[in-house]
Every structure is written in C-alpha cells, then in structure tokens.
Enzyme design. Sequence first.
Site, PDB file in Angstrom:
ATOM      1  N   GLU A   1       1.147  -1.404   0.214  1.00 25.11           N
ATOM      2  CA  GLU A   1       0.520  -0.228   0.181  1.00 25.11           C
ATOM      3  C   GLU A   1       0.672   1.602   0.527  1.00 25.11           C
ATOM      4  OE1 GLU A   1      -3.679   1.715   2.252  1.00 25.11           O
ATOM      5  OE2 GLU A   1      -2.508   0.871   3.438  1.00 25.11           O
TER       6      GLU A   1
ATOM      7  N   GLU B   1     -12.758   1.918   3.778  1.00 29.39           N
ATOM      8  CA  GLU B   1     -11.062   2.798   5.208  1.00 29.39           C
ATOM      9  C   GLU B   1     -10.902   3.631   5.002  1.00 29.39           C
ATOM     10  OE1 GLU B   1      -6.800   1.015   6.633  1.00 29.39           O
ATOM     11  OE2 GLU B   1      -6.553   1.643   4.657  1.00 29.39           O
TER      12      GLU B   1
END
Length: 303
Positions: free
Chosen positions: A184, A279
């Site tokens: 990520e 998220e």
Amino acid sequence: MERRGFIKKFGLGSTLLGVSGAMSIPSFAMGKAEPTFNMDFAPHFGMFKSSAPGGIVDELKFMADQGFRSLEDNGMLRRSEEEQALIGKTLESLGMRMGVFVIEGGDNWKVSLTTGKQEFMDTFVDTCKKSVEVAKRVGAKWMTVVPGYFERNLPMGVQTGNVIEALKLGAEVFEPHGLVMVMEPLSDNPDLFLRHADQSYMICKAVDSPACKILYDIYHMQRNEGDLISTMQKTWEEIAYIQIGDNPGRKEPGTGEINYSNVFKYIHEKGFEGVMGMEHGNASQGVEGEKALIQAYRKVDIV
C-alpha cells in the site's frame, strides 16, 4: 431471520458468551434486507457501532442486512484466536468474504525493510507466517504490506532492492497457500518509503510473484499524485485490491473532491471483482450518520 434464529442456526451462542460475556440484542430492526451492493464494498468494525452496538457479530449481521458482502479489519492480527475464529465463522454463515488485514510485526511505522538488516527481515518473515494461520481462521486472501520508512543514509536504488528482497521472502511464505500480500503506497507522512503507484508496480515486477500485488488506496493516491484513472490504467495489471476514502477529510464518497462515480465506473468497466475496502471515517456520527454513509455508497454504486 430473527436474531435468536440466526444464533441458533449457526451455533454462535456459546462462542458469543465466551467472547463478550453475554449475548446482546441489536438495536436495528430485523426487517427485510436491503439490496446487495453491486460493487464489493467492505466496511470495518466500528463503522456502524450506533446501529449495531451489540458487538462484532451484530455488526456483521447489520452489514450483511445493508447489502455489504465483505469486511475489512486492519487489526485482525492482534485479535485472539477465539475472536478470529468467531469472525471467520460468522462471515461464512452470512456469505461474506474477508478483505485485508495488516501484516504488522511492529516495524511498519519506522525505518525497517529499507535497511536490508537481517533483524527486520526475520521479523517480517515471522509475521508473514503468523498471518497465514490468521488468514486460514478468517478466510482471508489479501493482507496489507507496509515497507516502513526511508533509510536516508542509503541510495534509493539500494533501499528499493532491500524491499524487493524482503517481499520475495514474504512471497515464498504466501504463494504456496494462494495468499496475496498487497503493498500500500501511503500519504500519512513524508518519511514513508512506498508512496506511488509506479514505484509499487516496479517492485511487483521485480518480486515476480502472484503473491505480491498493489493495494491501490484511492484516498492516499489522490493526495500523493492524483490523476487517478490514468494512474490505475498504467498499473492495473498489478492492482489486486482497492480502498476508498474521499479527500480532504478521509470520509465517505461525496464528502470531498474525488469524483467517485467516474472512478468506480472505470473500475467496473475493467471487470474488477475484488474487494473495495471502506478505509475511512464517518462524516457524521450516530445512527443518522451511518444511514447517510450507506446512502452515499448507494449513490455511487455501479448499476
């Protein structure tokens, strides 16, 4: 299905008692379930705590009733084995799948894998092995990888080489199990080594394993580089997982500057069938804020 029937059918009563001490009745109405979202949006625990305050099973049931098909839980690795098993069993009973949790052995938010030091490599591999067992309990396929901070005393190419070697070791752990670590790129602070999609793409190509792919977090990538659709197009073959959050504010779609309708249209047209993790935080609190969040996703879901 009534709450009592749900617990009885799936045999969760004794497990619930063991985890929370008592079985609570959810506050949300057990009426007709809402239509399933076409895109596989994945909420996280706490996102609907006002609508389903009775604990993790109630939250999962609420998510399923609202049409969500997956769950994200970054901190899964820190949960007890009993709680992990409960989550996995509940997800299976609801026909939901598990999104990412974070591979975190304590080195993600400091200078670590970029150094090439054996101590960090060993911790990373050990955490990957533990993550395999957790993935089995909860039915997960993807796990988030964060390489840590820059080592300012080393050239960028050397740091990149060190990260590649670490991820090759991780891939050796995950690949036999059909599991995938997803790197990520982040925007939280300028000390983080992994920040861009093309950088992640290059590392994936160097690791050369189906167990090493990109987690494309739209919020972070908007902050770091923008040009979202073009960037996804260039790196698409290595993207295995997507996360959501509007910018500024990191809340649900429609609260910031990102045109999520167009971004989701592109993702849908690419045939993406993976999980899209929610998220982010809630723009408004309480039951009404949670309803507004759900409606925001209804508005941008691809028909």
